[in-house]
Write an enzyme that holds these catalytic residues in place. Structure first.
Site, PDB file in Angstrom:
ATOM      1  NE  ARG A 139      57.135  22.064 108.060  1.00  0.00           N
ATOM      2  CZ  ARG A 139      58.358  22.305 108.545  1.00  0.00           C
ATOM      3  NH1 ARG A 139      59.413  21.917 107.860  1.00  0.00           N
ATOM      4  NH2 ARG A 139      58.514  22.935 109.688  1.00  0.00           N
ATOM      5  CE  LYS A 238      64.082  18.620 100.246  1.00  0.00           C
ATOM      6  NZ  LYS A 238      63.469  19.889 100.625  1.00  0.00           N
ATOM      7  NE  ARG A 240      64.046  17.304 104.515  1.00  0.00           N
ATOM      8  CZ  ARG A 240      64.546  18.481 104.862  1.00  0.00           C
ATOM      9  NH1 ARG A 240      65.613  18.547 105.610  1.00  0.00           N
ATOM     10  NH2 ARG A 240      63.974  19.590 104.450  1.00  0.00           N
ATOM     11  N   GLY A 272      68.948  23.408 105.165  1.00  0.00           N
ATOM     12  CA  GLY A 272      69.697  22.312 104.548  1.00  0.00           C
ATOM     13  C   GLY A 272      69.437  22.201 103.048  1.00  0.00           C
TER      14      GLY A 272
HETATM   15  C1  R5P Z   1      60.180  20.792 101.550  1.00  0.00           C
HETATM   16  O1  R5P Z   1      59.314  20.091 101.079  1.00  0.00           O
HETATM   17  C2  R5P Z   1      60.041  22.264 101.608  1.00  0.00           C
HETATM   18  O2  R5P Z   1      59.560  22.775 100.406  1.00  0.00           O
HETATM   19  C3  R5P Z   1      61.356  22.944 101.949  1.00  0.00           C
HETATM   20  O3  R5P Z   1      62.279  22.751 100.908  1.00  0.00           O
HETATM   21  C4  R5P Z   1      61.927  22.419 103.227  1.00  0.00           C
HETATM   22  O4  R5P Z   1      60.951  22.353 104.230  1.00  0.00           O
HETATM   23  C5  R5P Z   1      63.077  23.290 103.691  1.00  0.00           C
HETATM   24  O5  R5P Z   1      63.577  22.759 104.878  1.00  0.00           O
HETATM   25  P1  R5P Z   1      65.115  22.940 105.242  1.00  0.00           P
HETATM   26  O6  R5P Z   1      65.409  24.400 105.145  1.00  0.00           O
HETATM   27  O7  R5P Z   1      65.225  22.411 106.655  1.00  0.00           O
HETATM   28  O8  R5P Z   1      65.896  22.126 104.288  1.00  0.00           O
END
Ligand code: R5P
Length: 376
Positions: A139, A238, A240, A272
Site C-alpha cells: 500500500r 469512496k 476518507r 470501514g
Molecule cells: C482500498 O483501497 C482497499 O481496496 C480497501 O477497500 C481498504 O483498504 C479497506 O480498508 P478498511 O477495511 O479499513 O476500510
C-alpha cells in the site's frame, strides 16, 4: 499453445516424457519448499497437496520441505538455519509477513524472509522464489505529496533483490504496478478472479444480482467478474475524511430489480469501507442480501464487530476470505465467514514454474472458458 496444459493442470516429468518425448529431467533442480515460521502453516498444506498429486499421478518426483527455519535470539535478532543440503535446488520460500496469530511484527517477519533468502542463496539454491501471498507494504507504493513519505514498497523490492530473490509469487497485491519495482525479476501476481468466479458461479446471469466495486481501484476487477458471470456492475465513490472514517458518497449503477449484491474487494482492514457500502446498499438501493468476497482479511481494528453487526442487521449473508494472511480463530469461528485455503492455487503455480510451463494458463482469462479445476 501448450497442448499438455489443456488436458493436465498438474505436470510431472513422467507425463512430460510420455507426451512430449522428453527425457526424465527436471530443468530447475530438486523441488524444495522452505518456510519461515509465519509461512509454515500454508507451506505445510501446499507440500501435503503437492505430494498427494505426485502420488495420484504415480510420479517418482519428490519434494523436500524445510519448515520453521527462523528463530529469534534473546536480543530479538533473527537467525535462519537450514537443516538440509539445498545446493542446486529450486526453492520456494514461504512467508506471511503479516501474521495476526503470532507476536512477530511485519518488520520482523520481513527481515526473516530476507535472511532466509540470503541463507538459501549463500548455500547454493539454484532458484529462489518467494511465496508471499499477502505482500506487506504494497500500500506504500508512492510517496505522498505533503508528508514526505518514501516509496516503501520499492525499498522492499530492492531489499528482496539484494538478498538474492529471483522470483516472487503474490496473491492479488494492492496495486499491480508494484511489479515494476522488481525490474526484470518475474513476479507472478495471482489474481483472485478465478476463485470468486468459482465461488459465485451459481449467480451467473441472474437479473436480480449486481456486482459492486467499493471504489475505483476495484472497478476493473469487478467488471471482469461481471463479464465472466454475465452480471450487471456498479461502482461506489469512496473517500476518507479522516483515517478511520469512510464515506460512500454515491453508488453508480442500475439497481432496478436488484435484490442481491456481490461485493468484491482486495482487503478488509478496519472494515470501514464494507460497513459504509453495505449500509448504503441496504438503505438507499433496497438490496436485501449481500455476499462479500475479499482477497486479504487483516483481522484488525473494528472489522470483527462490524462484520458481525452487518450480518445481524444489514443482510450480509456470507463473507469469503482467504488464508493469504493467517486468520485468527475469532474470524474463523464466525458462521457466515468462509476461509478458502490458497494451497490449490499455489500448488498449481509452483508446479508450473518448476516445470517451466505457463502459470496463467491455469487461471481464468477472459474469453477462455476453461479455468482451473478447483477442489477447495
Ligand atoms: C482500498 O483501497 C482497499 O481496496 C480497501 O477497500 C481498504 O483498504 C479497506 O480498508 P478498511 O477495511 O479499513 O476500510
Amino acid at each position: 499453445m501448450d497442448s499438455l496444459t489443456e488436458q493436465d493442470h498438474f505436470v510431472t516429468v513422467e507425463a512430460l516424457a510420455r507426451k512430449e518425448g522428453q527425457e526424465l529431467a527436471i530443468p530447475r533442480g530438486r523441488l524444495l519448499v522452505a518456510a519461515c515460521q509465519s509461512g509454515s502453516q500454508l507451506a505445510e498444506k501446499v507440500v501435503k497437496r503437492y505430494r498427494a498429486l505426485l502420488n495420484h499421478m504415480g510420479s517418482r518426483e519428490s519434494i523436500l520441505d524445510l519448515l520453521n527455519i527462523d528463530k529469534r535470539f534473546s536480543d530479538s535478532e533473527t537467525c535462519v538455519r537450514l537443516e538440509e543440503h539445498v545446493s542446486g535446488s529450486d526453492a520456494f520460500l514461504f512467508q506471511a509477513p503479516f501474521d495476526p496469530t503470532r507476536e512477530f511484527s511485519i518488520d520482523q517477519n520481513y527481515m526473516a524472509f530476507l535472511i532466509a533468502t540470503r541463507a538459501l542463496r549463500e548455500h547454493g539454491a539454484r532458484h529462489i522464489t518467494g511465496v508471499m501471498p499477502y505482500l506487506a507494504y504494497a500500500r506504500q507504493d508512492k510517496p505522498t505529496k505533503f508528508t514526505r513519505e518514501p516509496t516503501t514498497a520499492r525499498l522492499m523490492a530492492d531489499l528482496s533483490i539484494t538478498a538474492g530473490l529471483d522470483r516472487l509469487i503474490v496473491w492479488d497485491p494492492h496495486c499491480n504496478q508494484i511489479r515494476g519495482f522488481y525490474g526484470a525479476m518475474p513476479v507472478n501476481m495471482l489474481e483472485s478472479l478465478t476463485l470468486f468466479i468459482h465461488e459465485f458461479r451459481n449467480y451467473k446471469g441472474r437479473d436480480d444480482v449486481i456486482a459492486v466495486a467499493p471504489d475505483a481501484g476495484a472497478s476493473k476487477f469487478v467488471t471482469h467478474f461481471g463479464r465472466a458471470l454475465n452480471l450487471t456492475c456498479a461502482i461506489a465513490s469512496k473517500y476518507r475524511p479522516e483515517p478511520e472514517t469512510v464515506v460512500i458518497s454515491e453508488i453508480i449503477g442500475d439497481f432496478r430489480r436488484k435484490r442481491i449484491a456481490i461485493i468484491l474487494d482486495d482487503m478488509i482492514s478496519g472494515g470501514g469501507t464494507i460497513d459504509a457500502l453495505i449500509r448504503k446498499l441496504v438503505e438507499e438501493k433496497n438490496i436485501q442480501e449481500i455476499y462479500l468476497g475479499v482477497s486479504h482479511n487483516l483481522c484488525v481494528g473494528k472489522a470483527y464487530e462490524r462484520l458481525k453487526a452487518l450480518h445481524q442487521n444489514f443482510g450480509l449473508k456470507q463473507v469469503i476470505i482467504t488464508n493469504s494472511i493467517p486468520q485468527t480463530k475469532q474470524f474463523m469461528l464466525l458462521p457466515f465467514v468462509t476461509v478458502r485455503c490458497l494451497s490449490e492455487f499455489l500448488v498449481k503455480t509452483i508446479n508450473r514454474i518448476h516445470h517451466e510451463r505457463s502459470v496463467s494458463q491455469v487461471f481464468y482469462r477472459p474469453g477462455h472458458e476453461r479455468v482451473l479445476e478447483l477442489d477447495l
